[in-house]
Design a protein around this motif. Structure first.
Motif, PDB file in Angstrom:
ATOM      1  N   ARG A  28       0.822  -1.212   0.000  1.00  0.00           N
ATOM      2  CA  ARG A  28       0.000   0.000   0.000  1.00  0.00           C
ATOM      3  C   ARG A  28       0.860   1.267   0.000  1.00  0.00           C
ATOM      4  N   LEU A  29       2.087   1.138   0.477  1.00  0.00           N
ATOM      5  CA  LEU A  29       3.079   2.211   0.311  1.00  0.00           C
ATOM      6  C   LEU A  29       4.117   1.665  -0.655  1.00  0.00           C
ATOM      7  N   GLN A  30       4.002   2.038  -1.905  1.00  0.00           N
ATOM      8  CA  GLN A  30       4.810   1.434  -2.948  1.00  0.00           C
ATOM      9  C   GLN A  30       6.180   2.095  -3.067  1.00  0.00           C
ATOM     10  N   PRO A  31       7.150   1.370  -3.665  1.00  0.00           N
ATOM     11  CA  PRO A  31       8.489   1.934  -3.868  1.00  0.00           C
ATOM     12  C   PRO A  31       8.414   3.283  -4.582  1.00  0.00           C
ATOM     13  N   GLY A  32       9.164   4.251  -4.053  1.00  0.00           N
ATOM     14  CA  GLY A  32       9.179   5.590  -4.631  1.00  0.00           C
ATOM     15  C   GLY A  32       8.162   6.531  -4.029  1.00  0.00           C
ATOM     16  N   ARG A  33       7.226   6.024  -3.251  1.00  0.00           N
ATOM     17  CA  ARG A  33       6.199   6.865  -2.638  1.00  0.00           C
ATOM     18  C   ARG A  33       6.851   7.832  -1.658  1.00  0.00           C
ATOM     19  N   GLU A  34       6.491   9.115  -1.754  1.00  0.00           N
ATOM     20  CA  GLU A  34       7.050  10.143  -0.887  1.00  0.00           C
ATOM     21  C   GLU A  34       5.999  10.620   0.113  1.00  0.00           C
ATOM     22  N   PHE A  35       6.452  10.985   1.305  1.00  0.00           N
ATOM     23  CA  PHE A  35       5.550  11.529   2.317  1.00  0.00           C
ATOM     24  C   PHE A  35       6.366  12.290   3.343  1.00  0.00           C
ATOM     25  N   THR A  36       5.693  13.085   4.138  1.00  0.00           N
ATOM     26  CA  THR A  36       6.358  13.886   5.155  1.00  0.00           C
ATOM     27  C   THR A  36       5.959  13.408   6.554  1.00  0.00           C
ATOM     28  N   VAL A  37       6.711  13.871   7.542  1.00  0.00           N
ATOM     29  CA  VAL A  37       6.384  13.563   8.932  1.00  0.00           C
ATOM     30  C   VAL A  37       4.986  14.079   9.250  1.00  0.00           C
ATOM     31  N   LYS A  38       4.676  15.277   8.766  1.00  0.00           N
ATOM     32  CA  LYS A  38       3.372  15.896   9.043  1.00  0.00           C
ATOM     33  C   LYS A  38       2.232  15.032   8.498  1.00  0.00           C
ATOM     34  N   GLN A  39       2.385  14.507   7.298  1.00  0.00           N
ATOM     35  CA  GLN A  39       1.334  13.686   6.703  1.00  0.00           C
ATOM     36  C   GLN A  39       1.082  12.426   7.515  1.00  0.00           C
ATOM     37  N   ILE A  40       2.150  11.781   7.939  1.00  0.00           N
ATOM     38  CA  ILE A  40       1.997  10.549   8.718  1.00  0.00           C
ATOM     39  C   ILE A  40       1.420  10.862  10.101  1.00  0.00           C
ATOM     40  N   ALA A  41       1.870  11.945  10.711  1.00  0.00           N
ATOM     41  CA  ALA A  41       1.357  12.329  12.030  1.00  0.00           C
ATOM     42  C   ALA A  41      -0.143  12.595  11.956  1.00  0.00           C
ATOM     43  N   GLU A  42      -0.585  13.263  10.902  1.00  0.00           N
ATOM     44  CA  GLU A  42      -2.016  13.529  10.738  1.00  0.00           C
ATOM     45  C   GLU A  42      -2.787  12.241  10.465  1.00  0.00           C
ATOM     46  N   GLN A  43      -2.190  11.339   9.692  1.00  0.00           N
ATOM     47  CA  GLN A  43      -2.852  10.075   9.366  1.00  0.00           C
ATOM     48  C   GLN A  43      -3.129   9.254  10.619  1.00  0.00           C
ATOM     49  N   TYR A  44      -2.156   9.231  11.557  1.00  0.00           N
ATOM     50  CA  TYR A  44      -2.304   8.425  12.760  1.00  0.00           C
ATOM     51  C   TYR A  44      -2.808   9.234  13.961  1.00  0.00           C
ATOM     52  N   GLY A  45      -2.951  10.535  13.778  1.00  0.00           N
ATOM     53  CA  GLY A  45      -3.459  11.369  14.856  1.00  0.00           C
ATOM     54  C   GLY A  45      -2.533  11.459  16.046  1.00  0.00           C
ATOM     55  N   VAL A  46      -1.228  11.574  15.773  1.00  0.00           N
ATOM     56  CA  VAL A  46      -0.237  11.651  16.840  1.00  0.00           C
ATOM     57  C   VAL A  46       0.680  12.849  16.589  1.00  0.00           C
ATOM     58  N   SER A  47       1.563  13.108  17.551  1.00  0.00           N
ATOM     59  CA  SER A  47       2.490  14.217  17.398  1.00  0.00           C
ATOM     60  C   SER A  47       3.617  13.847  16.433  1.00  0.00           C
ATOM     61  N   ALA A  48       4.356  14.856  16.025  1.00  0.00           N
ATOM     62  CA  ALA A  48       5.396  14.636  15.016  1.00  0.00           C
ATOM     63  C   ALA A  48       6.607  13.876  15.566  1.00  0.00           C
ATOM     64  N   THR A  49       6.908  14.026  16.855  1.00  0.00           N
ATOM     65  CA  THR A  49       8.147  13.449  17.395  1.00  0.00           C
ATOM     66  C   THR A  49       8.234  11.932  17.253  1.00  0.00           C
ATOM     67  N   PRO A  50       7.250  11.154  17.737  1.00  0.00           N
ATOM     68  CA  PRO A  50       7.366   9.692  17.571  1.00  0.00           C
ATOM     69  C   PRO A  50       7.322   9.260  16.108  1.00  0.00           C
ATOM     70  N   VAL A  51       6.625  10.029  15.270  1.00  0.00           N
ATOM     71  CA  VAL A  51       6.583   9.712  13.843  1.00  0.00           C
ATOM     72  C   VAL A  51       7.963   9.887  13.231  1.00  0.00           C
ATOM     73  N   ARG A  52       8.602  11.005  13.541  1.00  0.00           N
ATOM     74  CA  ARG A  52       9.943  11.258  13.013  1.00  0.00           C
ATOM     75  C   ARG A  52      10.903  10.159  13.453  1.00  0.00           C
ATOM     76  N   GLU A  53      10.832   9.790  14.723  1.00  0.00           N
ATOM     77  CA  GLU A  53      11.706   8.732  15.234  1.00  0.00           C
ATOM     78  C   GLU A  53      11.439   7.408  14.531  1.00  0.00           C
ATOM     79  N   ALA A  54      10.150   7.087  14.303  1.00  0.00           N
ATOM     80  CA  ALA A  54       9.791   5.832  13.628  1.00  0.00           C
ATOM     81  C   ALA A  54      10.301   5.833  12.195  1.00  0.00           C
ATOM     82  N   LEU A  55      10.199   6.959  11.515  1.00  0.00           N
ATOM     83  CA  LEU A  55      10.644   7.041  10.123  1.00  0.00           C
ATOM     84  C   LEU A  55      12.161   6.906  10.017  1.00  0.00           C
ATOM     85  N   PHE A  56      12.872   7.473  10.968  1.00  0.00           N
ATOM     86  CA  PHE A  56      14.332   7.310  10.956  1.00  0.00           C
ATOM     87  C   PHE A  56      14.719   5.867  11.284  1.00  0.00           C
TER      88      PHE A  56
END
Length: 240
Positions: A28-56
Motif C-alpha cells: 500500500r506504500l509502494q516503492p518511490g512513494r514520498e511523504f512527510t512527517v506531518k502527513q503521517i502524524a495527521e494520518q495516525y493522529g499523533v504528534s510529530a516526534t514519535p513519527v519522526r523517530e519511527a521514520l528514521f
C-alpha cells in the motif's frame, strides 16, 4: 504499555514503525512513494516526534530514504539488490548450520537442546504452510517473518537474528509488487517451512542444506526471470 496502561512514547514510536512497515509489505506504500512527517502524524493522529523517530528507524533498516527537503521516500529495491539479499542470507545461514552441526560434539545432542523451542517453531511453520497453500500473501508474510525470527533465536546471537530478519523484510518488500500481480501466486511462495523444521529436528544436516539450497535456487531463478522480462516492479493499483 506503561504500568498505568498509557502508551509510552517509545511504544508509540514502535507501533508507528510497525504499522508503516506493514503498509510497505502489503504494497500500500509502494516503492518511490514520498511523504512527510506531518502527513503521517495527521494520518495516525499523533504528534510529530514519535513519527519522526519511527521514520528514521525504518530508514536505518533500509526501508525508507530520508531527504532533508522532501521528507521520506519508500526505498525501491532492484533485482540486483534482491539477488544480493538472497546470496548474503545464504552465506550467513550456511555459517549458522556449520555452527550447529559441526561444532564440538555430535550434532544430535546439540539439536536435542533446541527440541522444546522447535515445537513452537514447527507450529509457526505449519501456519505459514497453510497461508502459502491458500495463496494468502499478507498472512504468509507475517508468519514467515515470525518463523525465521523464532528459528534464528535458537542460535542465541541477536546480531545474526536481526541481520537475517532485516534481509527477510527487504526481500519481501521487493517481491510483493510482483506477487500481487501473479495470477497463480502459490507458485511464487516457498512452502519448505515444515520440511526445514523436520530436518533440523532430526539433526539431518544434508536435509537442512537441501531444503535451503532449493529455496535459494528458486529465489535466484525467479530473480533471473524478472531481469530477463522487465526488472521494474508492476504497479498494484493500490497506492494511496
Amino acid at each position: 504499555m506503561g504500568a498505568s496502561g498509557t502508551v509510552t512514547r517509545s511504544t508509540l514510536r514502535q507501533q508507528i514503525a510497525d504499522a508503516l512497515r506493514d503498509e510497505v509489505l502489503a504494497g500500500r506504500l509502494q516503492p518511490g512513494r514520498e511523504f512527510t512527517v506531518k502527513q503521517i502524524a495527521e494520518q495516525y493522529g499523533v504528534s510529530a516526534t514519535p513519527v519522526r523517530e519511527a521514520l528514521f528507524d525504518l530508514s536505518a533498516q533500509g526501508l525508507l530514504e530520508s531527504d532533508q527537503h522532501r521528507g521520506f521516500r519508500v526505498h525501491a529495491f532492484t533485482v540486483a539488490d534482491y539477488r544480493a539479499m538472497v546470496e548474503a542470507r545464504a552465506l550467513v545461514i550456511d555459517g549458522v548450520i556449520r555452527g550447529i552441526f559441526h561444532g564440538p560434539g555430535p550434532a544430535r545432542p546439540q539439536v536435542a537442546a533446541y527440541r522444546d523451542a522447535l515445537v513452537v517453531v514447527r507450529r509457526r511453520a505449519e501456519e505459514a504452510a497453510r497461508a502459502a497453500r491458500g495463496g494468502d500473501l499478507d498472512i504468509l508474510i507475517g508468519y514467515d517473518l515470525r518463523f525465521w525470527r523464532e528459528l534464528g533465536a535458537l542460535v542465541g546471537n541477536t546480531y545474526i537474528t536481526d541481520f537475517l530478519h532485516r534481509l527477510r523484510v527487504q526481500a519481501w518488500m521487493f517481491a510483493v509488487p510482483y506477487l500481487r500481480g501473479d495470477a497463480d501466486v502459490r507458485d511464487r511462495l516457498w512452502k519448505g517451512h515444515t520440511d526445514l523444521v523436520a530436518a533440523i529436528t532430526l539433526g539431518d544436516c544434508d536435509a537442512v542444506r537441501a531444503v535451503l539450497d532449493d529455496h535459494d535456487a528458486g529465489a535466484l531463478d525467479w530473480a533471473d526471470g524478472l531481469a530477463a522480462a522487465d526488472p521494474r516492479p508492476p504497479a498494484t493499483g493500490d497506492e494511496r
